[in-house]
Write a protein that holds these residues in place. Structure first.
Motif, PDB file in Angstrom:
ATOM      1  N   LYS A 165      48.354  38.415  32.797  1.00  0.00           N
ATOM      2  CA  LYS A 165      49.622  38.220  33.516  1.00  0.00           C
ATOM      3  C   LYS A 165      50.379  39.542  33.678  1.00  0.00           C
ATOM      4  N   HIS A 216      49.003  34.476  41.912  1.00  0.00           N
ATOM      5  CA  HIS A 216      48.649  33.509  40.861  1.00  0.00           C
ATOM      6  C   HIS A 216      47.860  32.374  41.527  1.00  0.00           C
ATOM      7  N   SER A 264      51.645  27.144  36.410  1.00  0.00           N
ATOM      8  CA  SER A 264      50.836  26.972  35.201  1.00  0.00           C
ATOM      9  C   SER A 264      50.685  25.490  34.866  1.00  0.00           C
ATOM     10  N   LYS A 288      44.812  24.132  38.108  1.00  0.00           N
ATOM     11  CA  LYS A 288      44.072  25.148  38.885  1.00  0.00           C
ATOM     12  C   LYS A 288      42.616  25.206  38.445  1.00  0.00           C
ATOM     13  N   ASP A 297      42.649  31.678  38.176  1.00  0.00           N
ATOM     14  CA  ASP A 297      44.043  32.012  37.847  1.00  0.00           C
ATOM     15  C   ASP A 297      44.657  33.112  38.714  1.00  0.00           C
TER      16      ASP A 297
HETATM   17 MN    MN Z   1      48.146  30.978  35.198  1.00  0.00          MN
END
Ligand code: MN
Ligand code: OXD
Length: 603
Positions: free
Chosen positions: A227, A247, A269, A273, A294
């Motif tokens: 991230k 993302h 989040s 995904k 991601d």
């Molecule tokens: Mn993520």
């Protein structure tokens, strides 16, 4: 003076100076340069087993795999303690925590001073993206956490080959400490960290660029390639260099006639995904292959199309809810060589979690190391427990997932958890309208962030916690990128919502492999064969355009799934306006015009 276990395996003067400076600052007992070899990985894992941090799982049931339990205070990303220290607050914008870089550096220097006493300082050279790619970015993570070393080995290209590729070139310095120095003779704990939330710091200096992370050993706080580098720092670099760091998952979809298309999808989040990225389509003859779950780095190719590349080499997926039914391909992916964090341990030394669709054994050890039985009133696995598994173990990994040029995108999807209002699928009228839709998505919150669950949070492009600069400038950057090429070459844009419920609170859509029906309609639209009807919010599937064969859905469900209720949408438009107002004059005028046009269509 720290003892160096091997001679420096690089001549890069800037790197050697930085390591020397950070060693002096952090005062570790030892320095280890990671070479990324199998032998090194095994050695570090064995050491963690011996120290009591790792539990080696059953070699027959789960070869080469380990379980680790974190400190109960260190279980998720800490958004409140994540900072973007751009030179001015205006550059970081209203969605980021900002502190002036100078004073923040002072705070960090005092925290890091002596922070690695009694520990080993590991130097992790890593590359986001394949080493032979023009997309790739090299970072060097310094950490005192062997857990980070093992996870970075799975999640990135790591070790000597990265130093060889780096030569004397530039790298992104990423400093990490768990913030738990040891006094001489003090015994270590299984998961060292700084338990006081207020003393954890995940800090980005985008103008340098550099990353400083203190006090947490968990996931996105500590695996700094993910991230911190591949989204927050990369988004600022991407803006300067004219590309996008997103993302998003990347998948390919192949039709029964062999037509292959690449899609990217942004979901906040814990909205599925990973499940979508590896989906097993229920529609006969259709095939999904995974390129990433991601992060997507997206660039304009020489042919004017947008190309996407996953910069990661592994999956750091949420375990609970992952089952043979929800994601059979993930289940195969973590069958071996996987690190499980905060899941439960069975008596035969395998893993278990809620939503695994396997009955729990009569007793197991929960994520806090306590005995657990099915009558216990607590969860056996933490809701944000994870598996770290190599991407190439995914049985449906796409052969082009490491293509250094990326893959050309035909569509970009935006989604979130919305129990009302947002239909199953809706197509943007054009790129600008698509940017408007992406800027306005929201989701009902879950456990992957440490906030409250069940609240609608606007999460533009699913980038709210990950955009490294002013969100309104980020919207402008999306608009500008689209304007650089022929509109006919741009991917089409869609909003999807698998999570709509009826007024009795029941799910309207079965989800999982059935989502292939939505992807098929999207492909039909791209081919020019899919029928659509305009609505005030975008193009919806025409009656019978979605392939629902064999699904047995009640017609009332279909109607509600695709319904656009004007009063709900007028409220939604007000919510978007209020959200846009938080960006003041910096919001691109194009987006205000899109919002006004939506309000007129709803009038
Ligand atoms: Mn993520
Ligand atoms: C993740 C997240 O871990 O988005 O991917 O939190």
């Amino acid at each position: 003076m720290a003892e160096h276990t091997i001679a420096s395996p690089t001549c890069n003067p800037r790197l050697l100076d930085w390591i020397r400076e950070m060693t002096d600052l952090c005062q570790p007992d030892r320095v280890h340069w990671c070479d990324g070899s199998d032998a090194e990985y095994e050695h570090v894992c064995n050491q963690m087993v011996r120290s009591g941090s790792f539990v080696r799982l059953n070699e027959t049931l789960r070869p080469g795999s380990y379980l680790v339990r974190s400190h109960p205070s260190d279980v998720a990303r800490v958004e409140k303690r994540t900072f973007i220290c751009a030179p001015t607050q205006a550059e970081a914008g209203p969605t980021n925590n900002w502190k002036p870089p100078g004073p923040m550096k002072e705070t960090l220097l005092s925290l890091f001073r002596g922070s690695m006493r009694g520990r080993t300082l590991y130097v992790i050279p890593f590359c986001m993206g394949p080493l032979n790619s023009a997309f790739a970015k090299i970072g060097i993570e310094i950490t005192d956490s062997p857990y980070v070393v093992c996870n970075m080995r799975i999640m990135t290209h790591m070790g000597q080959r990265v130093l060889d590729a780096l030569g004397n070139g530039p790298f992104i310095p990423c400093l990490h400490s768990v913030g738990a120095p040891l006094k001489p003779g003090q015994p270590d704990v299984a998961w060292p960290c700084e338990p006081d939330l207020e003393k954890k710091y995940i800090v980005h200096f985008p103008h340098e660029p550099s990353i400083w992370s203190y006090g947490s050993g968990y996931g996105g706080n500590a695996l700094l390639g993910k991230k911190c580098l591949a989204l927050r720092i990369a988004s600022t670099i991407a803006r300067q260099e004219g590309w996008l760091a997103e993302h998003m998952l990347i998948l390919s979809l192949t039709s029964p006639r062999g037509q292959k298309r690449y899609l990217a999808a942004a979901f906040p989040s814990a909205c599925g995904k990973t499940n979508l990225a590896m989906m097993q389509p229920s529609l006969p003859g259709w095939k999904v292959q995974c390129l990433g779950d991601d992060i997507a780095w997206i660039r304009l190719g020489p042919d004017g199309r947008l190309y996407a590349l996953n910069p990661e080499a592994g999956f750091f997926g949420v375990a609970p809810g992952t089952s043979e039914k929800s994601n059979p391909h993930a289940v195969r992916t973590f069958a071996k060589n996987t690190i499980f964090t905060n899941v439960a341990l069975t008596p035969d030394r395998d893993v278990w979690w809620e939503g695994m669709d396997v009955p729990p054994p009569p007793t197991l050890v929960d994520w806090e190391g306590q005995t657990w039985t099915p009558d216990s009133d607590r969860r056996a696995a933490h809701p944000n427990s994870r598996f770290t598994a190599p991407a190439d173990q995914c049985p449906v990994i796409d052969p082009d997932w490491q293509n250094p040029d990326g893959v050309p995108l035909s569509a970009i999807l935006f989604g979130g958890r919305r129990t009302t209002t947002v239909p199953l699928v809706c197509e943007a009228f054009n790129w600008q309208h698509g940017v408007f839709l992406g800027s306005a998505i929201g989701s009902e919150t879950t456990a992957a962030n440490t906030g409250q669950a069940g609240i609608l949070r606007r999460d533009p492009f699913a980038m709210l916690p990950f955009c490294g600069y002013h969100m309104a400038d980020y919207f402008a950057h999306w608009l500008a990128l689209g304007a650089q090429t022929d509109p006919g070459k741009l991917p089409r844009m869609y909003v999807v919502n698998w999570f709509r419920r009826n007024d009795r609170g029941r799910w309207l859509w079965p989800g999982y492999g059935e989502n292939s029906r939505v992807l098929k309609w999207i492909c039909d639209r791209i081919d020019g064969t899919g029928q659509a009807q305009p609505s005030p919010i975008g193009n919806l599937p025409a009656p019978n355009a979605l392939d629902l064969s064999g699904l047995n859905l009640h017609p009332e469900n279909i109607r509600e799934l695709l319904a656009v209720h004007k009063p709900e949408w007028r409220r939604e438009a007000e919510g978007i306006r209020d959200y846009y107002d938080t960006f003041g004059d910096r919001l691109p005028a194009t987006l205000r015009r899109e919002l006004e046009a939506l309000r007129q269509r709803l009038a």
